[in-house]
Every structure is written in C-alpha cells, then in structure tokens.
Motif scaffolding. Sequence first.
Motif, PDB file in Angstrom:
ATOM      1  N   ALA A 305       0.823  -1.212   0.000  1.00 11.02           N
ATOM      2  CA  ALA A 305       0.000   0.000   0.000  1.00 11.02           C
ATOM      3  C   ALA A 305       0.856   1.260   0.000  1.00 11.02           C
ATOM      4  N   LEU A 306       1.940   1.250   0.773  1.00  6.13           N
ATOM      5  CA  LEU A 306       2.802   2.429   0.833  1.00  6.13           C
ATOM      6  C   LEU A 306       3.536   2.651  -0.483  1.00  6.13           C
ATOM      7  N   VAL A 307       4.038   1.604  -1.088  1.00 10.14           N
ATOM      8  CA  VAL A 307       4.765   1.760  -2.351  1.00 10.14           C
ATOM      9  C   VAL A 307       3.805   2.184  -3.462  1.00 10.14           C
ATOM     10  N   ARG A 308       2.611   1.655  -3.453  1.00  9.67           N
ATOM     11  CA  ARG A 308       1.631   2.025  -4.489  1.00  9.67           C
ATOM     12  C   ARG A 308       1.256   3.492  -4.420  1.00  9.67           C
ATOM     13  N   ALA A 309       1.351   4.112  -3.260  1.00  8.29           N
ATOM     14  CA  ALA A 309       0.987   5.522  -3.088  1.00  8.29           C
ATOM     15  C   ALA A 309       2.114   6.477  -3.430  1.00  8.29           C
ATOM     16  N   LEU A 310       3.271   5.971  -3.813  1.00  2.00           N
ATOM     17  CA  LEU A 310       4.383   6.864  -4.145  1.00  2.00           C
ATOM     18  C   LEU A 310       4.076   7.669  -5.408  1.00  2.00           C
ATOM     19  N   PRO A 311       4.570   8.914  -5.499  1.00  2.00           N
ATOM     20  CA  PRO A 311       4.315   9.747  -6.692  1.00  2.00           C
ATOM     21  C   PRO A 311       5.191   9.333  -7.872  1.00  2.00           C
ATOM     22  N   LEU A 312       4.939   8.148  -8.396  1.00  2.00           N
ATOM     23  CA  LEU A 312       5.665   7.606  -9.528  1.00  2.00           C
ATOM     24  C   LEU A 312       4.661   7.168 -10.588  1.00  2.00           C
ATOM     25  N   ILE A 355      -5.677  -5.131  -5.521  1.00  5.47           N
ATOM     26  CA  ILE A 355      -7.067  -5.216  -5.994  1.00  5.47           C
ATOM     27  C   ILE A 355      -7.989  -4.395  -5.102  1.00  5.47           C
ATOM     28  N   GLY A 356      -7.772  -4.464  -3.795  1.00  3.13           N
ATOM     29  CA  GLY A 356      -8.583  -3.657  -2.883  1.00  3.13           C
ATOM     30  C   GLY A 356      -8.394  -2.166  -3.103  1.00  3.13           C
ATOM     31  N   LEU A 357      -7.156  -1.747  -3.358  1.00  2.00           N
ATOM     32  CA  LEU A 357      -6.917  -0.327  -3.658  1.00  2.00           C
ATOM     33  C   LEU A 357      -7.588   0.087  -4.954  1.00  2.00           C
ATOM     34  N   ARG A 358      -7.573  -0.788  -5.921  1.00  2.00           N
ATOM     35  CA  ARG A 358      -8.227  -0.468  -7.208  1.00  2.00           C
ATOM     36  C   ARG A 358      -9.731  -0.337  -7.041  1.00  2.00           C
ATOM     37  N   VAL A 359     -10.337  -1.189  -6.247  1.00  2.00           N
ATOM     38  CA  VAL A 359     -11.782  -1.090  -6.011  1.00  2.00           C
ATOM     39  C   VAL A 359     -12.130   0.197  -5.277  1.00  2.00           C
ATOM     40  N   ALA A 360     -11.319   0.590  -4.318  1.00  2.00           N
ATOM     41  CA  ALA A 360     -11.573   1.820  -3.552  1.00  2.00           C
ATOM     42  C   ALA A 360     -11.307   3.070  -4.377  1.00  2.00           C
ATOM     43  N   THR A 372     -11.917   5.055   4.381  1.00  2.00           N
ATOM     44  CA  THR A 372     -12.603   3.873   4.910  1.00  2.00           C
ATOM     45  C   THR A 372     -12.346   2.658   4.017  1.00  2.00           C
ATOM     46  N   ALA A 373     -12.951   2.672   2.847  1.00  3.24           N
ATOM     47  CA  ALA A 373     -12.733   1.549   1.929  1.00  3.24           C
ATOM     48  C   ALA A 373     -11.294   1.479   1.462  1.00  3.24           C
ATOM     49  N   GLY A 374     -10.662   2.623   1.241  1.00  2.01           N
ATOM     50  CA  GLY A 374      -9.261   2.626   0.822  1.00  2.01           C
ATOM     51  C   GLY A 374      -8.319   2.103   1.881  1.00  2.01           C
ATOM     52  N   VAL A 375      -8.727   2.182   3.140  1.00  3.15           N
ATOM     53  CA  VAL A 375      -7.903   1.689   4.236  1.00  3.15           C
ATOM     54  C   VAL A 375      -8.158   0.203   4.490  1.00  3.15           C
ATOM     55  N   ALA A 376      -9.424  -0.205   4.463  1.00  4.00           N
ATOM     56  CA  ALA A 376      -9.794  -1.551   4.908  1.00  4.00           C
ATOM     57  C   ALA A 376      -9.744  -2.603   3.810  1.00  4.00           C
ATOM     58  N   LEU A 377     -10.116  -2.259   2.579  1.00  2.04           N
ATOM     59  CA  LEU A 377     -10.232  -3.283   1.539  1.00  2.04           C
ATOM     60  C   LEU A 377      -8.922  -4.022   1.252  1.00  2.04           C
ATOM     61  N   PRO A 378      -7.750  -3.390   1.264  1.00  2.14           N
ATOM     62  CA  PRO A 378      -6.529  -4.177   1.034  1.00  2.14           C
ATOM     63  C   PRO A 378      -6.344  -5.302   2.056  1.00  2.14           C
ATOM     64  N   LEU A 379      -6.599  -5.041   3.319  1.00  2.00           N
ATOM     65  CA  LEU A 379      -6.461  -6.080   4.345  1.00  2.00           C
ATOM     66  C   LEU A 379      -7.602  -7.083   4.307  1.00  2.00           C
ATOM     67  N   THR A 380      -8.817  -6.605   3.988  1.00  2.00           N
ATOM     68  CA  THR A 380      -9.968  -7.498   3.954  1.00  2.00           C
ATOM     69  C   THR A 380      -9.845  -8.519   2.833  1.00  2.00           C
ATOM     70  N   LEU A 381      -9.479  -8.040   1.624  1.00  2.00           N
ATOM     71  CA  LEU A 381      -9.360  -8.953   0.493  1.00  2.00           C
ATOM     72  C   LEU A 381      -8.151  -9.875   0.612  1.00  2.00           C
ATOM     73  N   ALA A 382      -7.171  -9.491   1.404  1.00  2.44           N
ATOM     74  CA  ALA A 382      -6.000 -10.355   1.597  1.00  2.44           C
ATOM     75  C   ALA A 382      -6.265 -11.470   2.607  1.00  2.44           C
ATOM     76  N   ALA A 383      -7.376 -11.379   3.357  1.00  2.00           N
ATOM     77  CA  ALA A 383      -7.647 -12.382   4.395  1.00  2.00           C
ATOM     78  C   ALA A 383      -7.801 -13.799   3.831  1.00  2.00           C
ATOM     79  N   PRO A 384      -8.521 -14.036   2.738  1.00  2.00           N
ATOM     80  CA  PRO A 384      -8.601 -15.421   2.221  1.00  2.00           C
ATOM     81  C   PRO A 384      -7.249 -15.985   1.818  1.00  2.00           C
ATOM     82  N   ALA A 385      -6.397 -15.162   1.177  1.00  2.00           N
ATOM     83  CA  ALA A 385      -5.061 -15.659   0.781  1.00  2.00           C
ATOM     84  C   ALA A 385      -4.242 -15.998   1.996  1.00  2.00           C
ATOM     85  N   VAL A 386      -4.334 -15.174   3.038  1.00  2.00           N
ATOM     86  CA  VAL A 386      -3.589 -15.438   4.262  1.00  2.00           C
ATOM     87  C   VAL A 386      -4.078 -16.739   4.924  1.00  2.00           C
TER      88      VAL A 386
END
Length: 394
Positions: A305-312, A355-360, A372-386
């Motif tokens: 999430a942090l790397v995806r938010a970089l201004p690149l 994928i969660g960031l893209r949906v948000a 809200t969604a931008g904060v939670a969806l990355p962790l929520t969608l990663a729960a099944p893989a974990v």
Amino acid sequence: MSDQQPQNPYGQQPYTDQQYGTQAPYTPPPHGQAPYGQPAYEHQPQPQPQQQPYAPPQYGQPQQPSHAQQQYGQQQYGQPPHDQAAYGPQAYDRQAYAAQGYDQQAYAAQAAHPPAAPAAPVPAPAAATATAPEAAAPAPAAPLAPNQRARAEGRSPIIPPGIQPAALTAALALLLALAAPLGQPVLCVPVVLLQAVTAAGWFRLNGMWPARQGIALAFLAGVTTDVALLVTDHGSAPLVAIATLGVWCLFVLVLQLRNRGSADERMSALTAGLTATALAVLASGQLAAQADAVTAGAAAVAVAALVRALPLPSAATLVLALLAAAGAGYGVGQLNGLDTAGALLGLAAGVCALIGLRVASYDYPSRFVHLTAGVALPLTLAAPAVYILGNVIG
C-alpha cells in the motif's frame, strides 16, 4: 455668307465679363414669399406688411444686410441684425417681445407643444454604487476537486486513495501483525475494527449514505463470525463463515422488504447490503488464519500500500509494490520459520491488496471513501489468501 453675328432670339445681349458682377435690375418675388437670400421667420406675430424689394448682393462681394434690411428688422421685431449679438440674452426676453407687440397666441401655440426634454438620469442607490466595483471584479475561481481536475485534463477517473490512507492501512496492518502472536482474543480487537471500517466504506463507495441499518447488519455479521470462530477450532472456520453469512444475508433481505423506495433503489440497497455483509465475514479470515501467516501477510499488505501511493508512474508503482510485498513476506518468513514460502504468501497478499486499492479508487470516490474503503479493503481482500496459504504452508 454674311459677316454679321447671329442675333439672340430673345432680344438680349449675352453676358460678358464686364457685365458679369454688375448690378442688374431685381424683380421682387411674388407677394408672400421670402426675398432671395433671406430665411423665413418661424414666428409671424401679425400679418406682415408688403415687403420692400431690395437688391440682392452682388456676386463676388460679401453678403451684408443693407440699411433697409436693418431698419426693417428693428421695426418689426425690435432685434438687432444677425451680426449684432442676435443670440444674446435679450433676444429671448419675453417682456421685450411683449413690449414690441409679440403675438401671445403664437407663443401659446408653440408652448403647447414643447420639445420633449431628455429624461434626467436616476441616481443609483448608495449601496449599489458602493458595491459596483466589487460586482465588476471577477469572482475568484474555486479550486477544482481532484475528480474535476482529472476530467478537465482528460485523465482516467480512477483516483487512488493516496499516501494518507496507505499510512492508515499500514498502521492497521501493524496492529494485526503485533496482535497475532498474542492469541485470538487479542487479535479479535483489530479484526473488529477492520470489519467496521469495511462495512461503512463499502456503503459509501456505492453512494449510499447514511445507511445505518445496512452498515449495522454487515458489521454484526462480522462480529457474529468472530464470536463463532473463537468457540470453534480453525478447521471449522469455512463452515462457520458460510453459516453466519447465510443467516445474516436473510436478515438483509428482510430489511429490504420494508424499503419503500423505488425498485432500483431497493435492488441497489440489497446488493450493497449483501456485499458488505460478505466482506465483513471475509475479514474474519484474519482471525482464523495461522499467526505466522497473519504476520507475514499484514507486513506484505502494508508495504504494498505504501509503495503504491508513491508519486511515480502507475506501472512502476504496480511492479514495485508487488516486489516489495514479496520481499516483506520473505523477510518476515525468515523470522517465524516460513522460509521462502513467506515470499509466496507476501506476493499473494500484495496482489489482493492492490485489488482492494483499485476497487476503492473506482469512479471519483470521495475522501471518506478513501479513508474507509481505501484503508480496509486491502487487508480485507487479503484475508482469504492469508488463511488458505497459511494452512497450506503451515
């Protein structure tokens, strides 16, 4: 042929240079007409006497009134000739006109039809005059919102949440990573927080706010799943999640039957309610997964999430985020015994996080959606893989 010149049929000699400019006899005009060279007077005070003939001015000489004309004007109107201040204040003195026998009927007829005077300008009110410069000045343009600026520049309407939601995601992931080794009761606290933010963010992402009943039902579905997981073993987690989801989806359906809105509104509310409930139950996978897998997956999501938010550039941050997630999973796996499998877990968690960031980021979301969604969806969608990869690796 004769040398005699042809005779003028009119019996007159043609004009010569000597005759031109000499005084010729002047025949007065018919009675009632103005003599040659004199303007007709606008006001006739009384029947005019017969005008005396006068000699017109000679060609090539300046036209000046004769003594007879000056005397005629003084006798009739009491005015000096035009070359003696005929337009002074005395020329419009009514008493002088009356003293000279001015016709009052003619004056009354003229006064009955006076020329229309121009309308006087209406003075502007003081308030309007005071605010005129302010009205003339252009109003300062309000700054454009990110979605309006993107549309004006022709860019994509997909706006990522940014660095602040990414930092909150990393903070929540850190809470999960620190609470996982302490047991399920402690891990349940950040999981409940994740479920609340997920339910609220999903309804707002779908343009439904306030939706207190729908958010409450989705959140209660997640909490019910957490309680059921606390009293059961890890092996029965899928059955617990499916059973809880079925019961609370029935509650959501009953709630929408009471909705008095249109058919489209009821369908949208039903879809959003069912999806939010499923996501809240899905977030419980963090509670059912292995502790080491939860730690590795949370670290991978935070870094991605942090790397995806970089201004690149977007393509660059996408690749860098996946590599960073795999590296974080590998590093944490080396600490808790997952070895190289931690890299695979981290990569899978990083993909779900993106994928969660893209949906948000879909369709010009608001700041509330990002937080809200931008904060939670990355962790929520990663729960099944974990959960799945944690059970396979462990």
